[in-house]
Design a protein around this motif. Sequence first.
Motif, PDB file in Angstrom:
ATOM      1  N   SER A 205      10.518 -64.303-158.907  1.00 12.40           N
ATOM      2  CA  SER A 205       9.198 -64.146-157.752  1.00 12.40           C
ATOM      3  C   SER A 205       9.389 -65.209-156.799  1.00 12.40           C
ATOM      4  N   ALA A 206       8.681 -64.805-155.625  1.00 19.80           N
ATOM      5  CA  ALA A 206       8.529 -65.856-154.554  1.00 19.80           C
ATOM      6  C   ALA A 206       7.552 -67.086-154.861  1.00 19.80           C
ATOM      7  N   ILE A 207       6.517 -66.669-155.711  1.00 22.31           N
ATOM      8  CA  ILE A 207       5.699 -68.159-155.943  1.00 22.31           C
ATOM      9  C   ILE A 207       6.664 -68.928-156.925  1.00 22.31           C
ATOM     10  N   LYS A 208       7.372 -68.309-157.896  1.00 24.20           N
ATOM     11  CA  LYS A 208       8.220 -69.275-158.985  1.00 24.20           C
ATOM     12  C   LYS A 208       9.316 -69.855-158.001  1.00 24.20           C
ATOM     13  N   SER A 210       8.972 -70.845-154.724  1.00 25.36           N
ATOM     14  CA  SER A 210       8.471 -71.958-154.185  1.00 25.36           C
ATOM     15  C   SER A 210       8.076 -73.166-155.128  1.00 25.36           C
ATOM     16  N   GLN A 211       7.388 -72.894-156.456  1.00 28.87           N
ATOM     17  CA  GLN A 211       7.100 -73.822-157.215  1.00 28.87           C
ATOM     18  C   GLN A 211       8.530 -74.639-157.718  1.00 28.87           C
ATOM     19  N   PHE A 240       7.785 -65.519-148.000  1.00 31.50           N
ATOM     20  CA  PHE A 240       6.839 -66.542-148.575  1.00 31.50           C
ATOM     21  C   PHE A 240       7.250 -67.984-147.967  1.00 31.50           C
ATOM     22  N   GLY A 244       3.878 -68.284-146.082  1.00 34.66           N
ATOM     23  CA  GLY A 244       3.100 -68.865-147.102  1.00 34.66           C
ATOM     24  C   GLY A 244       2.166 -67.499-147.840  1.00 34.66           C
ATOM     25  N   GLN A 245       2.827 -66.263-147.219  1.00 37.01           N
ATOM     26  CA  GLN A 245       2.214 -65.018-147.629  1.00 37.01           C
ATOM     27  C   GLN A 245       3.041 -64.271-148.477  1.00 37.01           C
ATOM     28  N   LEU A 246       2.599 -63.587-149.374  1.00 39.93           N
ATOM     29  CA  LEU A 246       3.179 -62.572-150.285  1.00 39.93           C
ATOM     30  C   LEU A 246       3.475 -61.043-149.425  1.00 39.93           C
TER      31      LEU A 246
END
Length: 321
Positions: A205-208, A210-211, A240, A244-246
């Motif tokens: 995912s995009a969040i993962k 980035s992390q 992202f 910074g947005q999904l």
Amino acid sequence: MKIGSYSLASNTMLAPMAGITDQPFRQLCCQMGAGLAVSEMVSANPKVWKTEKSKRRLIHGNEAGICSVQIAGSDPQELAFAAQVNVDNGAQIIDINMGCPAKKVNKKLAGSALLKEPILVEQIIKAVVNEVAVPVTLKIRTGWCDNTRNGIEIAKIAEHNGIQSLAVHGRTRNDFYKGEAEYDTIKAIKKAVSIPVVANGDITSAIKASQVLDYTGADAIMIGRGAQGRPWIFREINHFFETGQLLDPPSLEEIRSIMIEHVNGLHKFYGDFMGVRFARKHVSWYMQTLDPEKQFRSIFNALESEQEQLEALTRYFDNLI
């Protein structure tokens, strides 16, 4: 991110996967935002190059982006020769496989089995780098097993001998794909070398993404299984990173268009017989969330022609929409 003289359009990459990252899938992922799509593994053994599978993997024309070809083997001179042959055929980057955990590869002392042999690793890298005029990259795991997690040692050998970029899967060979990827070793490798480091493993995912990028300090991320049936994941991650947005998920109409384009590409590349079979595999991945009961996949896997497959997809999405 740059690899040699090549500037990537984004710092998201498609990982090389045998039987999956063929030319149609690489083109699709590049269209969806992958800055680099690495080819399926090409054996360095010229004795197998006459098979239909190898012939297709040696075709490097009409690539959507920078052409990166992964080679696998254990003999330094054989790998050097294979690298030059692929460059002659259009490869712009050569990637050396030292990460594949498959038993049939490891028993030939290739893939991740090479991590047990640092001296041989150095000999291979030197031979390939000295043979070709294009950038050479390397893909590894963190080590052979927990007791021999020598990724930092291999990374330093790679940097010292001319590797331009290093991709690291956050598992040992003995982990195969079980459990969760660990990123501490990737973080340590990034601190130990100055060449670009690419983080790989469990990025879905995009969040993962980035992390992982923030935690490891890596220069880019590489996605393998997370792109199966979801080639738009690169677009989502890039968006992202930039905003910074999904990003909203693709509409059903767009998913249908992507799948039909992909199935068409598979039939064009493989021909009718093999095209049908590769399409079944990829459509199964696309349908994991749309068809959790596997009713459509059961019907689709019984079809025997491109026309039948395309008509079935059209009808399915017509009903769904």
